[in-house]
Design an enzyme around this catalytic site. Structure first.
Site, PDB file in Angstrom:
ATOM      1  N   ARG A   1       1.018   3.602   5.495  1.00  0.00           N
ATOM      2  CA  ARG A   1       0.452   3.168   6.765  1.00  0.00           C
ATOM      3  C   ARG A   1      -0.397   4.275   7.380  1.00  0.00           C
ATOM      4  O   ARG A   1      -0.251   5.463   7.033  1.00  0.00           O
ATOM      5  CB  ARG A   1       1.556   2.779   7.745  1.00  0.00           C
ATOM      6  CG  ARG A   1       2.473   1.666   7.283  1.00  0.00           C
ATOM      7  CD  ARG A   1       3.583   1.430   8.294  1.00  0.00           C
ATOM      8  NE  ARG A   1       4.450   0.307   7.947  1.00  0.00           N
ATOM      9  CZ  ARG A   1       5.579   0.424   7.270  1.00  0.00           C
ATOM     10  NH1 ARG A   1       5.994   1.623   6.861  1.00  0.00           N
ATOM     11  NH2 ARG A   1       6.310  -0.642   6.996  1.00  0.00           N
TER      12      ARG A   1
ATOM     13  N   LYS B   1       8.556   3.537   9.419  1.00  0.00           N
ATOM     14  CA  LYS B   1       9.067   2.896  10.628  1.00  0.00           C
ATOM     15  C   LYS B   1      10.581   3.083  10.723  1.00  0.00           C
ATOM     16  O   LYS B   1      11.281   3.063   9.720  1.00  0.00           O
ATOM     17  CB  LYS B   1       8.727   1.393  10.609  1.00  0.00           C
ATOM     18  CG  LYS B   1       7.261   1.098  10.866  1.00  0.00           C
ATOM     19  CD  LYS B   1       7.029  -0.397  10.958  1.00  0.00           C
ATOM     20  CE  LYS B   1       5.586  -0.713  11.322  1.00  0.00           C
ATOM     21  NZ  LYS B   1       5.352  -2.164  11.415  1.00  0.00           N
TER      22      LYS B   1
ATOM     23  N   HIS C   1      -5.493  -0.195   7.022  1.00  0.00           N
ATOM     24  CA  HIS C   1      -4.609  -1.274   6.580  1.00  0.00           C
ATOM     25  C   HIS C   1      -5.225  -2.051   5.420  1.00  0.00           C
ATOM     26  O   HIS C   1      -4.496  -2.587   4.575  1.00  0.00           O
ATOM     27  CB  HIS C   1      -4.298  -2.217   7.736  1.00  0.00           C
ATOM     28  CG  HIS C   1      -3.262  -3.243   7.384  1.00  0.00           C
ATOM     29  ND1 HIS C   1      -1.925  -2.923   7.245  1.00  0.00           N
ATOM     30  CD2 HIS C   1      -3.363  -4.564   7.099  1.00  0.00           C
ATOM     31  CE1 HIS C   1      -1.256  -4.014   6.898  1.00  0.00           C
ATOM     32  NE2 HIS C   1      -2.101  -5.006   6.809  1.00  0.00           N
TER      33      HIS C   1
ATOM     34  N   ARG D   1      -4.280  -0.200   2.379  1.00  0.00           N
ATOM     35  CA  ARG D   1      -2.849  -0.427   2.122  1.00  0.00           C
ATOM     36  C   ARG D   1      -2.629  -1.790   1.469  1.00  0.00           C
ATOM     37  O   ARG D   1      -1.915  -1.909   0.470  1.00  0.00           O
ATOM     38  CB  ARG D   1      -2.081  -0.332   3.438  1.00  0.00           C
ATOM     39  CG  ARG D   1      -0.613  -0.766   3.400  1.00  0.00           C
ATOM     40  CD  ARG D   1       0.017  -0.500   4.767  1.00  0.00           C
ATOM     41  NE  ARG D   1       1.278  -1.191   4.999  1.00  0.00           N
ATOM     42  CZ  ARG D   1       2.474  -0.764   4.588  1.00  0.00           C
ATOM     43  NH1 ARG D   1       2.551   0.348   3.880  1.00  0.00           N
ATOM     44  NH2 ARG D   1       3.567  -1.438   4.865  1.00  0.00           N
TER      45      ARG D   1
ATOM     46  N   HIS E   1       8.787  -2.030   3.322  1.00  0.00           N
ATOM     47  CA  HIS E   1       9.157  -3.211   4.096  1.00  0.00           C
ATOM     48  C   HIS E   1      10.666  -3.394   4.099  1.00  0.00           C
ATOM     49  O   HIS E   1      11.307  -3.317   3.050  1.00  0.00           O
ATOM     50  CB  HIS E   1       8.516  -4.480   3.504  1.00  0.00           C
ATOM     51  CG  HIS E   1       7.049  -4.562   3.744  1.00  0.00           C
ATOM     52  ND1 HIS E   1       6.216  -5.326   2.962  1.00  0.00           N
ATOM     53  CD2 HIS E   1       6.264  -3.986   4.680  1.00  0.00           C
ATOM     54  CE1 HIS E   1       4.974  -5.214   3.397  1.00  0.00           C
ATOM     55  NE2 HIS E   1       4.986  -4.406   4.444  1.00  0.00           N
TER      56      HIS E   1
ATOM     57  N   TYR F   1       2.190 -10.323   2.854  1.00  0.00           N
ATOM     58  CA  TYR F   1       1.132  -9.352   2.600  1.00  0.00           C
ATOM     59  C   TYR F   1       0.456  -9.593   1.263  1.00  0.00           C
ATOM     60  O   TYR F   1      -0.702  -9.273   1.089  1.00  0.00           O
ATOM     61  CB  TYR F   1       1.715  -7.934   2.583  1.00  0.00           C
ATOM     62  CG  TYR F   1       1.708  -7.243   3.914  1.00  0.00           C
ATOM     63  CD1 TYR F   1       0.985  -6.076   4.110  1.00  0.00           C
ATOM     64  CD2 TYR F   1       2.436  -7.745   4.983  1.00  0.00           C
ATOM     65  CE1 TYR F   1       0.994  -5.425   5.330  1.00  0.00           C
ATOM     66  CE2 TYR F   1       2.454  -7.116   6.200  1.00  0.00           C
ATOM     67  CZ  TYR F   1       1.731  -5.956   6.379  1.00  0.00           C
ATOM     68  OH  TYR F   1       1.724  -5.316   7.599  1.00  0.00           O
TER      69      TYR F   1
END
Length: 299
Positions: A146, A170, A240, A243, A266, A275
């Site tokens: 990211r 994250k 993005h 990615r 994820h 995605y």
């Protein structure tokens, strides 16, 4: 009622340190809420009900507001009413529990393999900042990380011997992802250039500006956008997109959804499924072909 809005906006600007742009966005949304109340004949915020909030959102949607715009209005209203609740101006936050119209899930676009390879191959490497920008793009495409993971990366997060990248993702979750030979080659050159730019031994950032400071997310976005236009890439280039292109191209080659989930970091495989443009039918077909206990036994 106008003074309550202004007091709230002042708090966002001066106490919460929100940007003027964000505060102006809140102002526009709260003006819609105020207009609705005035049209209903209300003279204080206590009179507004949950049904009123639903009617306001529904009205905006009927008038052509997108689900995202409705969500912004709902969020601004909810936070403002929460502020009034904390000041004991109202007894109940009427916006709590109200849902806006569903947003359509838009799949991010990827760049096809040939176009992306051609783009990266023609990137110049004559100056320090050109080398840096190419290294950022090669790493984004090679590892699928990211934007925030790239900007937050330190030099010691790289292992050239194993070609492994240590990523803080994250939820402060750390994962390790591989990077390819093209990324390794340009990163090796960039590290030497970086050491010439950095003015303090305390600066650990992998990617730095001409002044030797860590690059911001915004600066990285601007550099990618610049090169996309400069080298005639048909699609608008942003982190993005690289990615997503990485994930799509890996999946097309391997059909290994779990590996792509791990690569992207994820938490849920359903996110990876979105995605990578997979629908359930394709997923089921892949499962039936690959899983040993999914295959029909021969008689």
């Amino acid at each position: 009622m106008e003074s309550d809005i202004q007091r709230y906006l002042n708090r966002l600007l001066h106490e919460k340190r929100y940007s003027e742009h964000t505060v102006n966005n809140y102002r526009r949304q709260l003006e819609k809420l105020l207009a609705f109340c005035q049209n209903a004949g209300y003279n204080n915020w206590q009179q507004i009900t949950t049904q009123d909030i639903r009617m306001l959102i529904a009205k905006q949607h009927r008038q052509g507001a997108s689900p995202a715009t409705c969500a912004l209005l709902l969020s601004a209203s909810r936070r403002f009413l929460e502020f009034l609740l904390s000041e004991k101006k109202i007894k109940l936050n009427s916006a709590v529990g109200v849902r806006g119209p569903k947003k359509a899930k838009r799949l991010p676009k990827n760049i096809d393999v040939d176009s992306l390879n051609h783009f990266l191959d023609q990137m110049p490497e004559d100056e320090s900042l050109q080398i840096r920008d190419k290294a950022m793009m090669e790493l984004l495409y090679s590892s699928g990380i990211r934007l925030a993971e790239l900007s937050g990366m330190d030099v010691n997060d790289l292992s050239f011997s194993d070609q492994i990248l240590r990523v803080l993702g994250k939820g402060n979750k750390i994962r390790e992802v591989p990077f390819g030979n093209s990324a390794k080659k340009i990163l090796t050159i960039w590290i030497k250039e970086r050491n010439q730019l950095v003015k303090s031994a305390d600066e650990k950032a992998l990617f730095v500006s001409q002044q030797g400071n860590r690059l911001t997310n915004r600066a990285i976005q601007q550099r990618l956008s610049h090169w996309g236009k400069q080298l005639g890439l048909n699609d608008r280039l942003h982190p993005h997109k690289l990615r997503h292109s990485c994930a799509t191209h890996v999946l097309e080659s391997s059909s290994d959804l779990r590996a792509v989930q791990e690569l992207l970091g994820h938490a849920s495989i359903s996110t990876t499924q979105i995605y990578t443009h997979l629908d359930f039918q394709h997923l089921a077909k892949t499962y039936d072909a690959a899983h040993p206990r999914a295959r029909k036994k021969k008689d």
